[in-house]
Design a protein around this motif. Structure first.
Motif, mmCIF file in Angstrom:
data_model
loop_
_atom_site.group_PDB
_atom_site.id
_atom_site.type_symbol
_atom_site.label_atom_id
_atom_site.label_comp_id
_atom_site.label_asym_id
_atom_site.label_seq_id
_atom_site.Cartn_x
_atom_site.Cartn_y
_atom_site.Cartn_z
ATOM 1 N N TRP A 22 0.816 -1.209 0.000
ATOM 2 C CA TRP A 22 0.000 0.000 0.000
ATOM 3 C C TRP A 22 0.850 1.259 0.000
ATOM 4 O O TRP A 22 0.317 2.339 -0.206
ATOM 5 C CB TRP A 22 -0.966 0.001 1.178
ATOM 6 N N VAL A 23 2.162 1.140 0.226
ATOM 7 C CA VAL A 23 3.054 2.297 0.140
ATOM 8 C C VAL A 23 3.776 2.214 -1.198
ATOM 9 O O VAL A 23 4.549 1.289 -1.430
ATOM 10 C CB VAL A 23 4.075 2.322 1.302
ATOM 11 N N PRO A 24 3.527 3.167 -2.099
ATOM 12 C CA PRO A 24 4.180 3.116 -3.405
ATOM 13 C C PRO A 24 5.700 3.204 -3.265
ATOM 14 O O PRO A 24 6.203 3.866 -2.346
ATOM 15 C CB PRO A 24 3.637 4.330 -4.148
ATOM 16 N N PRO A 25 6.441 2.557 -4.134
ATOM 17 C CA PRO A 25 7.914 2.550 -4.030
ATOM 18 C C PRO A 25 8.532 3.950 -3.945
ATOM 19 O O PRO A 25 9.468 4.158 -3.191
ATOM 20 C CB PRO A 25 8.359 1.822 -5.299
ATOM 21 N N HIS A 26 7.979 4.911 -4.674
ATOM 22 C CA HIS A 26 8.564 6.254 -4.655
ATOM 23 C C HIS A 26 8.361 6.967 -3.308
ATOM 24 O O HIS A 26 9.055 7.930 -3.013
ATOM 25 C CB HIS A 26 8.000 7.108 -5.797
ATOM 26 N N ASP A 88 -3.889 -3.003 -1.920
ATOM 27 C CA ASP A 88 -3.168 -2.637 -3.128
ATOM 28 C C ASP A 88 -2.873 -1.134 -3.046
ATOM 29 O O ASP A 88 -3.051 -0.525 -1.998
ATOM 30 C CB ASP A 88 -3.957 -3.011 -4.387
ATOM 31 N N CYS A 89 -2.420 -0.548 -4.102
ATOM 32 C CA CYS A 89 -2.039 0.872 -4.084
ATOM 33 C C CYS A 89 -3.174 1.786 -4.528
ATOM 34 O O CYS A 89 -2.976 2.990 -4.637
ATOM 35 C CB CYS A 89 -0.810 1.095 -4.967
ATOM 36 N N HIS A 93 -9.763 1.318 -3.144
ATOM 37 C CA HIS A 93 -9.955 -0.048 -2.639
ATOM 38 C C HIS A 93 -9.433 -0.246 -1.215
ATOM 39 O O HIS A 93 -9.769 -1.226 -0.581
ATOM 40 C CB HIS A 93 -9.233 -1.059 -3.531
ATOM 41 N N THR A 94 -8.543 0.622 -0.744
ATOM 42 C CA THR A 94 -7.838 0.369 0.514
ATOM 43 C C THR A 94 -8.467 1.036 1.727
ATOM 44 O O THR A 94 -7.949 0.905 2.829
ATOM 45 C CB THR A 94 -6.378 0.832 0.404
#
Length: 165
Positions: A22-26, A88-89, A93-94
């Motif tokens: 849930w934490v985007p790579p960037h 998910d990201c 949905h989260t």
């Protein structure tokens, strides 16, 4: 609360490897840096409390006591917002939207529209209902019958889910 504390400590100790999908790579480096700064502040407060009875008195009165009194109500709110949603990201949905009494909506600054808040974090709290009306069809988790029903759905999902080791 224990789960949140676990993830907080894991992020502080392990860094980017600890962050979930849930934490985007960037954004991971910033999340880890924030967690470590907060951890350092907590350690500094603990050391100050050990060194000074006056500091200990004020830390208990202004931080720990309000924390202990307020967390049960907040966790009832947080559990309904994020538990048993997708991991998910996609902000649609989260998190969940819980339609509730207007008095509670006002008291919580519109955070019952939590999925909308995640989708559009710059929308001011007093505009979240209007943003919800515009994006309602995009949202996956909307509980129309209040927080009690949201918690019932969370418990049912937990009971239906097979236990993992």
């Amino acid at each position: 609360m224990a789960v949140a504390l676990y993830h907080f400590c894991r992020s502080a100790a392990l860094g980017e490897r600890a962050e979930g999908p849930w934490v985007p790579p960037h954004a991971r480096r910033g999340v880890v840096a924030s967690t470590r700064v907060q951890s350092a502040a907590y350690v500094a407060c603990a050391l100050l409390a050990l060194a000074s009875p006056a500091a200990r008195h004020w830390l208990v009165r202004l931080w720990l006591l309000p924390l202990l009194l307020g967390q049960p109500a907040l966790w009832g709110h947080f559990i309904a917002q994020h538990t048993s949603t997708d991991h998910d990201c996609d902000a649609r949905h989260t998190a969940r939207v819980v339609l509730t009494h207007p008095a509670y909506e006002w008291l919580s600054w519109g955070m019952n529209y939590h999925a909308v808040h995640h989708m559009h974090p710059r929308v001011p709290f007093h505009q979240l209902r209007r943003a919800f009306d515009a994006t309602r069809r995009e949202l996956r988790h909307v509980e129309e019958r209040g927080y009690l029903r949201a918690h019932t759905a969370v418990v049912r999902a937990a009971l239906d889910r097979p236990a993992s080791l």
